[in-house]
Design a protein around this motif. Structure first.
Motif, PDB file in Angstrom:
ATOM      1  N   ARG A 179       0.783  -0.983   0.202  1.00  0.00           N
ATOM      2  CA  ARG A 179       0.064   0.363   0.461  1.00  0.00           C
ATOM      3  C   ARG A 179       0.997   0.825  -0.092  1.00  0.00           C
ATOM      4  O   ARG A 179       1.495   1.652   0.931  1.00  0.00           O
ATOM      5  CB  ARG A 179      -1.204  -0.084   0.924  1.00  0.00           C
ATOM      6  CG  ARG A 179      -2.402   1.174   1.412  1.00  0.00           C
ATOM      7  CD  ARG A 179      -2.910   0.843   2.694  1.00  0.00           C
ATOM      8  NE  ARG A 179      -1.802   1.883   4.005  1.00  0.00           N
ATOM      9  CZ  ARG A 179      -1.040   1.026   4.836  1.00  0.00           C
ATOM     10  NH1 ARG A 179      -1.752   0.288   5.271  1.00  0.00           N
ATOM     11  NH2 ARG A 179      -0.117   2.179   5.394  1.00  0.00           N
ATOM     12  N   HIS A 180       0.124   2.641  -1.362  1.00  0.00           N
ATOM     13  CA  HIS A 180       1.358   3.392  -1.333  1.00  0.00           C
ATOM     14  C   HIS A 180       0.296   4.183  -0.416  1.00  0.00           C
ATOM     15  O   HIS A 180      -0.933   4.574  -0.902  1.00  0.00           O
ATOM     16  CB  HIS A 180       1.349   4.051  -2.524  1.00  0.00           C
ATOM     17  CG  HIS A 180       2.030   5.445  -2.599  1.00  0.00           C
ATOM     18  ND1 HIS A 180       3.438   5.602  -1.670  1.00  0.00           N
ATOM     19  CD2 HIS A 180       1.756   5.997  -2.944  1.00  0.00           C
ATOM     20  CE1 HIS A 180       3.788   6.902  -2.360  1.00  0.00           C
ATOM     21  NE2 HIS A 180       2.475   7.696  -3.344  1.00  0.00           N
ATOM     22  N   LYS A 181       1.046   5.450   0.578  1.00  0.00           N
ATOM     23  CA  LYS A 181       0.216   5.719   0.889  1.00  0.00           C
ATOM     24  C   LYS A 181      -0.195   5.576   1.614  1.00  0.00           C
ATOM     25  O   LYS A 181      -0.619   4.242   3.018  1.00  0.00           O
ATOM     26  CB  LYS A 181      -0.577   7.433   0.714  1.00  0.00           C
ATOM     27  CG  LYS A 181       1.205   8.462   0.412  1.00  0.00           C
ATOM     28  CD  LYS A 181       1.204   9.370  -0.744  1.00  0.00           C
ATOM     29  CE  LYS A 181       1.677  10.373  -0.961  1.00  0.00           C
ATOM     30  NZ  LYS A 181       1.213  11.264  -2.202  1.00  0.00           N
ATOM     31  N   SER A 182      -1.919   5.938   2.031  1.00  0.00           N
ATOM     32  CA  SER A 182      -2.832   5.777   2.480  1.00  0.00           C
ATOM     33  C   SER A 182      -4.479   4.644   1.904  1.00  0.00           C
ATOM     34  O   SER A 182      -4.937   3.940   1.904  1.00  0.00           O
ATOM     35  CB  SER A 182      -4.455   5.836   3.291  1.00  0.00           C
ATOM     36  OG  SER A 182      -3.423   7.132   4.452  1.00  0.00           O
ATOM     37  N   ASN A 183      -4.478   5.823   0.193  1.00  0.00           N
ATOM     38  CA  ASN A 183      -5.174   4.385  -0.115  1.00  0.00           C
ATOM     39  C   ASN A 183      -4.999   3.948  -1.615  1.00  0.00           C
ATOM     40  O   ASN A 183      -5.338   3.281  -2.763  1.00  0.00           O
ATOM     41  CB  ASN A 183      -6.313   5.725  -1.144  1.00  0.00           C
ATOM     42  CG  ASN A 183      -7.322   6.499   0.190  1.00  0.00           C
ATOM     43  OD1 ASN A 183      -7.412   5.447   1.211  1.00  0.00           O
ATOM     44  ND2 ASN A 183      -6.903   7.079   1.192  1.00  0.00           N
ATOM     45  N   VAL A 184      -3.832   3.592  -1.603  1.00  0.00           N
ATOM     46  CA  VAL A 184      -2.902   3.445  -2.866  1.00  0.00           C
ATOM     47  C   VAL A 184      -2.819   1.767  -2.515  1.00  0.00           C
ATOM     48  O   VAL A 184      -1.021   1.084  -2.607  1.00  0.00           O
ATOM     49  CB  VAL A 184      -2.187   4.024  -4.202  1.00  0.00           C
ATOM     50  CG1 VAL A 184      -1.955   3.443  -5.351  1.00  0.00           C
ATOM     51  CG2 VAL A 184      -2.737   5.794  -3.847  1.00  0.00           C
ATOM     52  N   TYR A 185      -3.523   0.841  -3.792  1.00  0.00           N
ATOM     53  CA  TYR A 185      -3.173  -1.070  -2.764  1.00  0.00           C
ATOM     54  C   TYR A 185      -2.802  -1.484  -4.911  1.00  0.00           C
ATOM     55  O   TYR A 185      -2.650  -1.004  -5.670  1.00  0.00           O
ATOM     56  CB  TYR A 185      -3.862  -1.305  -2.940  1.00  0.00           C
ATOM     57  CG  TYR A 185      -4.761  -1.177  -1.205  1.00  0.00           C
ATOM     58  CD1 TYR A 185      -4.073  -1.921   0.419  1.00  0.00           C
ATOM     59  CD2 TYR A 185      -5.696   0.101  -0.683  1.00  0.00           C
ATOM     60  CE1 TYR A 185      -4.852  -1.439   1.354  1.00  0.00           C
ATOM     61  CE2 TYR A 185      -6.585  -0.164   0.148  1.00  0.00           C
ATOM     62  CZ  TYR A 185      -5.802  -0.563   1.344  1.00  0.00           C
ATOM     63  OH  TYR A 185      -5.756   0.162   2.840  1.00  0.00           O
ATOM     64  N   ALA A 186      -1.955  -2.415  -4.034  1.00  0.00           N
ATOM     65  CA  ALA A 186      -0.877  -3.675  -5.041  1.00  0.00           C
ATOM     66  C   ALA A 186      -1.306  -4.642  -4.701  1.00  0.00           C
ATOM     67  O   ALA A 186      -0.687  -5.113  -3.925  1.00  0.00           O
ATOM     68  CB  ALA A 186      -0.427  -2.337  -6.467  1.00  0.00           C
TER      69      ALA A 186
END
Length: 243
Positions: A179-186
């Protein structure tokens, strides 16, 4: 409700349609709650992503790490279109779920190494383990500490990108979800995939170098017998959180 933007990079219509149907089914979405763009054939219009509840990027046969001269024109165009949206997504921490190809897109954009040097996985149901940080993530909290997920990829993220949290690890591929920051998932795995869907992909991609073609029948039997259900909960939680 704002629609979810579904971006797809598969040039094979049967595979693309099956993936889209799986995203709808496992995410708890209807067609009218999404905007689907097949980047393999459709030009990406100017898009303000704040008009969408979130963006979901599917998988595909291409590789971010392939040399430009080795990419097909379709793969290169689709990948470039997807990458063009990443600054908007990461700068503003907009909801994003990148599946398989999507983790390569995100990591490459963030400056991490994506390559075939290590961590490629054959078609299989790989065991994912929730990390200490993952236990507190809203998409994973309360899920089993270990579960199986469908994988099959030639390249992988080699190091954790900047400002990224490691959520799920694996025995062969360490970066199964970030997860990047709070809302960016992969995810490296395919959260939308079930046994029947993966069997379809085995048939379609049996000559794409993921496995020896003569292993297709045995792999089909294996994925149909695998117990893979938790990954769909992650996709559904993403949709529910940002709906």
């Amino acid at each position: 409700m704002k629609p979810f933007l579904i971006l797809q990079l598969r040039p094979e219509t049967e595979a693309s349609n099956d993936e889209y149907s799986a995203i709808l089914r496992k995410g708890g979405l209807t067609v009218d709650q999404t905007r689907r763009i097949r980047l393999d054939r459709d030009a990406l219009p100017d898009i303000d992503l704040t008009h969408y509840a979130g963006t979901i990027v599917g998988g595909g046969p291409g590789c971010v790490s392939d040399a430009p001269e080795d990419k097909t024109a379709i793969d290169a165009r689709a990948e470039a279109a997807c990458l063009s949206l990443m600054p908007q997504i990461t700068n503003h921490d907009l909801p994003f779920m990148g599946c398989c190809y999507g983790i390569g897109i995100l990591a490459h954009h963030l400056g991490a190494e994506v390559s075939k040097d290590s961590y490629g996985e054959p078609v299989s149901a790989a065991t994912c383990t929730v990390t200490p940080d993952g236990k507190h993530d809203p998409l994973l909290h309360g899920l089993p500490s270990e579960f199986d997920a469908f994988v099959g990829h030639k390249e992988a993220v080699q190091n954790l990108p900047t400002d990224t949290v490691h959520l799920l690890s694996g025995d062969v591929c360490p970066f199964q979800m970030i997860r990047h920051k709070s809302n960016v998932y992969a995810t490296q795995f395919h959260p939308e995939a079930d046994g029947a869907g993966f069997a379809t992909r085995i048939r379609i991609y049996k000559d794409k170098g993921y496995f020896p073609p003569n292993e297709a029948e045995a792999l089909t039997t294996m994925v149909k017998a695998a117990n893979v259900s938790v990954p769909a909960d992650i996709l559904r939680r993403f949709v529910t959180r940002y709906r």
